[in-house]
Design a protein around this motif. Sequence first.
Motif, PDB file in Angstrom:
ATOM      1  N   ASP A  18      -0.830  -1.712  -9.527  1.00 18.82           N
ATOM      2  CA  ASP A  18      -1.081  -2.944 -10.274  1.00 18.82           C
ATOM      3  C   ASP A  18       0.194  -3.404 -10.952  1.00 18.82           C
ATOM      4  O   ASP A  18       1.280  -2.841 -10.747  1.00 18.82           O
ATOM      5  CB  ASP A  18      -2.209  -2.745 -11.290  1.00 18.82           C
ATOM      6  CG  ASP A  18      -1.877  -1.681 -12.338  1.00 18.82           C
ATOM      7  OD1 ASP A  18      -0.697  -1.285 -12.434  1.00 18.82           O
ATOM      8  OD2 ASP A  18      -2.785  -1.245 -13.057  1.00 18.82           O
ATOM      9  N   SER A  19       0.099  -4.459 -11.793  1.00 18.83           N
ATOM     10  CA  SER A  19       1.281  -5.031 -12.438  1.00 18.83           C
ATOM     11  C   SER A  19       1.936  -4.063 -13.405  1.00 18.83           C
ATOM     12  O   SER A  19       3.115  -4.213 -13.737  1.00 18.83           O
ATOM     13  CB  SER A  19       0.896  -6.314 -13.178  1.00 18.83           C
ATOM     14  OG  SER A  19      -0.125  -6.049 -14.132  1.00 18.83           O
ATOM     15  N   ASN A  20       1.190  -3.060 -13.877  1.00 11.73           N
ATOM     16  CA  ASN A  20       1.752  -2.054 -14.780  1.00 11.73           C
ATOM     17  C   ASN A  20       2.229  -0.825 -14.021  1.00 11.73           C
ATOM     18  O   ASN A  20       2.523   0.200 -14.629  1.00 11.73           O
ATOM     19  CB  ASN A  20       0.703  -1.638 -15.816  1.00 11.73           C
ATOM     20  CG  ASN A  20       0.312  -2.781 -16.725  1.00 11.73           C
ATOM     21  OD1 ASN A  20       1.144  -3.606 -17.099  1.00 11.73           O
ATOM     22  ND2 ASN A  20      -0.972  -2.851 -17.069  1.00 11.73           N
ATOM     23  N   ASN A  21       2.290  -0.928 -12.697  1.00 11.24           N
ATOM     24  CA  ASN A  21       2.726   0.167 -11.830  1.00 11.24           C
ATOM     25  C   ASN A  21       1.767   1.349 -11.859  1.00 11.24           C
ATOM     26  O   ASN A  21       2.138   2.469 -11.543  1.00 11.24           O
ATOM     27  CB  ASN A  21       4.142   0.639 -12.203  1.00 11.24           C
ATOM     28  CG  ASN A  21       4.839   1.327 -11.042  1.00 11.24           C
ATOM     29  OD1 ASN A  21       4.660   0.951  -9.887  1.00 11.24           O
ATOM     30  ND2 ASN A  21       5.625   2.339 -11.333  1.00 11.24           N
ATOM     31  N   ASP A  22       0.516   1.098 -12.263  1.00  7.09           N
ATOM     32  CA  ASP A  22      -0.502   2.147 -12.233  1.00  7.09           C
ATOM     33  C   ASP A  22      -1.204   2.143 -10.872  1.00  7.09           C
ATOM     34  O   ASP A  22      -1.345   1.091 -10.241  1.00  7.09           O
ATOM     35  CB  ASP A  22      -1.538   1.922 -13.342  1.00  7.09           C
ATOM     36  CG  ASP A  22      -0.926   2.090 -14.729  1.00  7.09           C
ATOM     37  OD1 ASP A  22       0.007   2.900 -14.854  1.00  7.09           O
ATOM     38  OD2 ASP A  22      -1.388   1.416 -15.675  1.00  7.09           O
ATOM     39  N   LEU A  23      -1.654   3.315 -10.442  1.00 12.20           N
ATOM     40  CA  LEU A  23      -2.334   3.430  -9.156  1.00 12.20           C
ATOM     41  C   LEU A  23      -3.727   2.808  -9.218  1.00 12.20           C
ATOM     42  O   LEU A  23      -4.440   2.959 -10.210  1.00 12.20           O
ATOM     43  CB  LEU A  23      -2.442   4.899  -8.756  1.00 12.20           C
ATOM     44  CG  LEU A  23      -1.180   5.579  -8.221  1.00 12.20           C
ATOM     45  CD1 LEU A  23      -1.466   7.037  -7.927  1.00 12.20           C
ATOM     46  CD2 LEU A  23      -0.675   4.888  -6.967  1.00 12.20           C
ATOM     47  N   PHE A  77       0.838  -1.193   0.000  1.00 15.30           N
ATOM     48  CA  PHE A  77       0.000   0.000   0.000  1.00 15.30           C
ATOM     49  C   PHE A  77       0.878   1.250   0.000  1.00 15.30           C
ATOM     50  O   PHE A  77       1.973   1.256   0.558  1.00 15.30           O
ATOM     51  CB  PHE A  77      -0.916   0.023   1.228  1.00 15.30           C
ATOM     52  CG  PHE A  77      -1.982  -1.031   1.211  1.00 15.30           C
ATOM     53  CD1 PHE A  77      -3.013  -0.977   0.290  1.00 15.30           C
ATOM     54  CD2 PHE A  77      -1.942  -2.097   2.101  1.00 15.30           C
ATOM     55  CE1 PHE A  77      -4.000  -1.950   0.273  1.00 15.30           C
ATOM     56  CE2 PHE A  77      -2.911  -3.078   2.086  1.00 15.30           C
ATOM     57  CZ  PHE A  77      -3.936  -3.003   1.155  1.00 15.30           C
ATOM     58  N   GLU A  78       0.387   2.292  -0.641  1.00 19.81           N
ATOM     59  CA  GLU A  78       1.086   3.573  -0.666  1.00 19.81           C
ATOM     60  C   GLU A  78       0.267   4.610   0.085  1.00 19.81           C
ATOM     61  O   GLU A  78      -0.960   4.583   0.068  1.00 19.81           O
ATOM     62  CB  GLU A  78       1.312   4.052  -2.104  1.00 19.81           C
ATOM     63  CG  GLU A  78       2.286   3.206  -2.885  1.00 19.81           C
ATOM     64  CD  GLU A  78       2.605   3.835  -4.236  1.00 19.81           C
ATOM     65  OE1 GLU A  78       2.205   5.011  -4.449  1.00 19.81           O
ATOM     66  OE2 GLU A  78       3.236   3.162  -5.060  1.00 19.81           O
ATOM     67  N   LEU A  79       0.981   5.526   0.723  1.00 18.27           N
ATOM     68  CA  LEU A  79       0.329   6.602   1.447  1.00 18.27           C
ATOM     69  C   LEU A  79       0.382   7.878   0.619  1.00 18.27           C
ATOM     70  O   LEU A  79       1.457   8.370   0.301  1.00 18.27           O
ATOM     71  CB  LEU A  79       1.009   6.843   2.797  1.00 18.27           C
ATOM     72  CG  LEU A  79       0.965   5.690   3.808  1.00 18.27           C
ATOM     73  CD1 LEU A  79       1.663   6.110   5.091  1.00 18.27           C
ATOM     74  CD2 LEU A  79      -0.452   5.249   4.089  1.00 18.27           C
TER      75      LEU A  79
END
Length: 816
Positions: free
Chosen positions: A588-593, A560-562
């Motif tokens: 996600d796997s494509n580094n999208d939020l 998780f990101e803050l």
Amino acid sequence: MFSRTNLMTTTGFLVVIAMMTTMATLAMSGMRSIQDELDQVVKINAEKLQHLATMRRSNRERIIGLQLMLILEDPFDIDEVVMQHMGHANHFIAARQALFEMAGSPDEVKTLQNIRRASMIAAPINDEIRDLVLDDNQVDAKALMIERLSPVQDRIYREFEVLAEIYKLQANHSIQTAEQNYVNVYQRTMIILAIVVGLCILIAMQVIRRINSSERSLVAHMDKLEQIVEERTAELKQESKSLAVTLASIGDGVVTINSDSTVRYLNPAAEKLTQLRQENIVGKPVDAILRSIDPQSGQDCPLLAQDSGNLVNLQLSGKGNIRRANGELLDIHETVAEITDDEGKSYGTVVVLRDVSEARALERRLAHEATHDPLTGLVNRREFEVRIEQAMRRAVVDKSVHCLCYLDLDRFKTVNDSGGHAIGDRLLCDLSELVRDGLRKTDTFARLGGDEFGLLFEECPALKGEEIAESIREAITQFQIAHEEQVFSVGVSIGMVEISEDTGDLETLLNVADTACYAAKETGGSAVKLFRPTDDNVIQRQGETRWARRIHHAIEDDGFELHCQKILGVSDDFTGNQHFEILMRMRDSNNDLIFPGAFLPAAERYGLLTSIDQSIISKALNWIGRHEDFPERNRMSINIAGPSLSDASFLGFVIRAFESTGANPASVIFEITENIAVSNLPAAINFMENITKLGCEFALDDFGRGFSSLGSLKDLPVDYLKIDGGFIIDILENPTDQATVSAIIEFGRALGKYTVAEYVESEAIRDCVTDLGVDFVQGFGIAKPQPIESVFEVSDDKIDSNKNSQTSMTHKLRAF
């Protein structure tokens, strides 16, 4: 001499002129940067148009989805459309967020805010239509769509057209500016070019004089140069002798071969590698001396291969080993180089041999470790997936049938908690050996991680695989392990799926098996569940279990990101104060939020909200405990979900988190939504009273949505009332909303509570709620959400993990 001097002078002059002209030409290339800037503007405009197209498409797909819900009769089809409907909303929000971050002009920001405002109006209408469809009330849903949703959608599409026109005007303005800059740069470059040409003439005249002088000096030094060459030749002879000594002392084996393919020389290292003496093999054919082993046939073969006896074509046969004189096989790395004279004529070959036995042994060990689990010795997930793909390919080629099983141990956590991880590891090893002994050589048993395992039954139909899986389940259930007068046992839930020529891709296959395993566990555990295409129960949970898995991994791997958003103080008591709210995100796997709205429904279904709360609280308090430069008067809030309040262990977890991280409780505000506080009133009061003793504050979020907490508010130790954003978003146009907000502010002031206005999207809204007397404001008109690292840029020398911090944080369990 005279002619040579003039030739050098002329050549030097032409070279200097050419160099200066080249420099001037390169200066002109600066004009290309103008074109690059123009390309960048076009690129940015294209990205904006692409995001706008995404918003159009997502909005259109949502409307189409609602229409499909109205005409579809199959509940499963309707559920699928609902999931897609929610996904389109996420795409719409992500595209709109991207355009906000790229917005450059007030008109653009205003239009985006209008779109956001309209979409927020449309969102609850969409939800109401969807709920009516799910309640099988298509008539009311259709009426609601025509009467309320259609006007809002028309408004959104009009704003889309305005935004597209703004982007068109921006692009035209950028093109005109670039053209003018291009003309200015061209004029300046031509002036510089004229100056450079003049300088070239002056420099060339000086070069001509220097060349004449250099030529006279060259004649004077010719005799001295010849003497130096003679001295250097003598040095080279000495270096040749030293090279011979060096060759004899290096660690790699060196073998030189004559043009007739006979051995000329072996250095001591080569004698040690081959266990041959130079005096015994010089003059003998090389293919009789250097032998290798073919790894496929096991037969001896020449280490070096040559084409028709032509030594120039001598090359490695690529076996990577040699047969020593005592018959031992030695791993080597070999290189071959041709020996030529100054005219390029070949007169021999040199072969360098290096002993790489230890390195090759290490490679083989690392290759085994890369495909096997270090604890149980079973193949790991990566190798297991490779073998599944091979089975899938065989199923297509020869129409064979195989079975894939997912195994998840039941009650394994109890073994770890009661007996310790050492007993848990021993149990995993013993069970692995128990299952492996009962399998065929063609079957694959793999450990996928933790207490999860995989089985691949090759050439095995589903019914037979189900019998084997049942016997494995029974064996594991009956297995026991003793430790310090305690006896431990576990069960196993097994999900099965058949692999045939009609099986889809690997990811889908693994997901189906995993979902079937979840379905087996939901029956109470210790069961075998075979997936069938008609099994609606498994299919229905397939999407949810995929999210549940991803949430589990995010919790276990700190995924998780803050992000945080500023809350600004505007009343006299808090002018300039900055509180902050942390918003949770996943990647996600494509580094999208991924916004919380996409995965929280699955988290709620599978009881993961409390685990998410604990993960975010630990992450937030740990950050607070490591920083001490956050302003003392500022605060942040941490939102708590309803299940967490009902969890008896959650209070102790929060207290321990403060103790272990060193975070200052006085900086923390915990947020609880109004409906959660009222529906869990005893638990809420108990939690709030205990946490308030630590020094924390509390906020009641979404206040005013139903005014259901007015009677209970006096019993709740609440410090802040966060006014529901639905009253704020249209406060400028809606007198009723304005009166409601004013009443809430007066009500809070009478009870000694501070008020916070959410969804403040513009300066006008901020001025309005400030005039009404609100204490804090929050929304896109104040600040956009950003990663916490970009908001708080703190240098490393200000971090002290052993000191308390004056910082506190919030994570918000909803899509923003």
